[in-house]
Design an enzyme around this catalytic site. Structure first.
Site, mmCIF file in Angstrom:
data_model
loop_
_atom_site.group_PDB
_atom_site.id
_atom_site.type_symbol
_atom_site.label_atom_id
_atom_site.label_comp_id
_atom_site.label_asym_id
_atom_site.label_seq_id
_atom_site.Cartn_x
_atom_site.Cartn_y
_atom_site.Cartn_z
ATOM 1 N N ASP A 146 0.823 -1.106 0.137
ATOM 2 C CA ASP A 146 -0.057 0.131 -0.053
ATOM 3 C C ASP A 146 0.863 1.312 -0.052
ATOM 4 O OD1 ASP A 146 -2.872 -0.172 -0.318
ATOM 5 O OD2 ASP A 146 -3.111 -0.548 1.963
ATOM 6 N N LEU A 205 -12.410 6.821 0.810
ATOM 7 C CA LEU A 205 -13.251 6.735 1.926
ATOM 8 C C LEU A 205 -13.834 5.861 2.546
ATOM 9 C CD1 LEU A 205 -14.531 10.590 1.079
ATOM 10 C CD2 LEU A 205 -12.418 10.139 2.260
ATOM 11 N N GLY A 324 -15.746 2.540 0.323
ATOM 12 C CA GLY A 324 -17.114 2.280 0.894
ATOM 13 C C GLY A 324 -18.135 3.681 1.094
#
Length: 375
Positions: A146, A205, A324
């Site tokens: 990441d 988000l 999400g």
């Protein structure tokens, strides 16, 4: 025989998986085991033809047991599949890992040492690696990081204003959600090439939240720092906080480092502000004033940090929502955009997150590179 790549995305109480064909990266199977470590864990899985299964798992089962269930599902429906690699989401790559990497014992140990920088994620990511090693033997495990998308940042972006002796010990900004942002950049390149060439603020988000300034498809800046605690308020994480507040907790309030860590990672953010929930859908449905306060606070901070990301690029051509909340909470998107009207006109897009596909792409490229090197 069909060569495949198994992609695993392990959370604290979940294990998501997808099985991709190696050649065209079409999805053959997918699913998610949830409530790991609890009384009634389950796994929902499906095939490309629409076949679906729900499997009850052992109470309080771990990632090892969940992966056994994943592999059993694959075995039941194996149609000449040959697994070539397992790709894992690894949240923190530190300074040493800025590209997909085969996980050797030495790499595993190095990633384990980074666990204090991502305590909610790294141990569970590595638990899935350990389980795959035990259950799949010699099949390569590939780490997809990441932090890697942000590795191109220059010193003005990745340094803190600390003395050099501390900066030299790796105390710096790394950034996270890079797999999500790399997916956003790839979708923009394919579907919105003009926007991809410009200045985009991407907003991932969800229960974890951050923003990324992307110029010409490359990360310029991001809101998260050395750990996944910095930047925006999140579901249960506080986001940006005066470091003096942490010193006050430790020195004046007499809290232990473990108590401070639990407060900042597990009881803050939307949960701490509302006193009700970290779930945005629940907060939107509530008539409690504290629920509205938490959502207003979140929208304000997203807008403020989005303006900072625009400043890092000298302007903004587009804002992309993903994750999400970004994908599904239209009232939250509207509240953020209302606070950004002062920036003038810019394009707005919503792109569904697909970190697993980026991981499959990275693993496939690494396998192809290894094949060329051995030819």
């Amino acid at each position: 025989m069909i060569d495949t790549i198994l992609v695993l995305n392990a959370g604290s109480s979940s294990l998501k998986f997808q099985v991709f064909r190696s050649d065209d990266l079409s999805v053959l199977a997918r699913g998610k085991a949830v409530r790991l470590g609890e009384e009634a864990p389950t796994m929902d899985a499906s095939l490309a033809d629409g076949t679906r299964e729900r499997v009850a798992l052992q109470p309080a089962c771990d990632h090892d047991t969940a992966l056994r269930a994943v592999l059993a599902f694959v075995d039941r429906h194996d149609d000449g599949w040959r697994m070539r690699a397992v790709a894992h989401r690894i949240v923190h790559g530190g300074e040493s890992y800025a590209a997909p990497t085969v996980i050797t014992p030495a790499v595993f140990d190095a990633l384990t040492r980074l666990s204090p920088l991502a305590p909610l994620h790294q141990p569970h990511n590595l638990a899935a690696v350990a389980a795959a090693r035990r259950l799949l033997g010699a099949i390569p495990n590939i780490a997809c990081f990441d932090t890697a998308f942000h590795a191109c940042h220059g010193p003005l972006t990745h340094h803190f204003a600390l003395e050099k002796s501390l900066r030299d010990q790796g105390i710096r900004r790394y950034g996270f959600h890079g797999l999500s942002y790399e997916w956003v950049a790839s979708v923009l390149a394919e579907r919105h090439p003009v926007l991809h060439a410009g200045r985009v603020v991407a907003a991932h988000l969800g229960n974890g939240a951050s923003l990324c300034a992307i110029s010409g498809g490359r990360s310029v800046d991001t809101t998260m720092g050395m750990t996944a605690l910095d930047g925006l308020p999140m579901g249960t994480r506080c986001g940006a906080l005066d470091p003096g507040a942490m010193l006050y907790m430790l020195q004046a309030l007499g809290m232990s480092s473990e108590e401070v860590s639990a407060a900042l990672y597990e009881r803050s953010g939307l949960l701490g502000l509302s006193g009700l929930s970290n779930d945005v859908e629940t907060l939107l449905a509530s008539d409690d004033p504290q629920a509205r306060f938490a959502l207003d606070y979140f929208a304000l901070k997203v807008a403020q940090f989005a303006a900072a990301m625009a400043a890092a690029m000298g302007g903004i051509d587009g804002l992309v929502f993903t994750g999400g909340i970004g994908e599904h909470a239209a009232p939250v998107r509207a509240a953020i955009l209302e606070r950004l009207r002062f920036l003038g006109d810019f394009e707005v897009q919503v792109i569904a997150a697909n970190e697993e596909r980026i991981m499959a792409m990275q693993a496939s490229a690494l396998l192809a590179e290894a094949g060329r090197a051995s030819a």
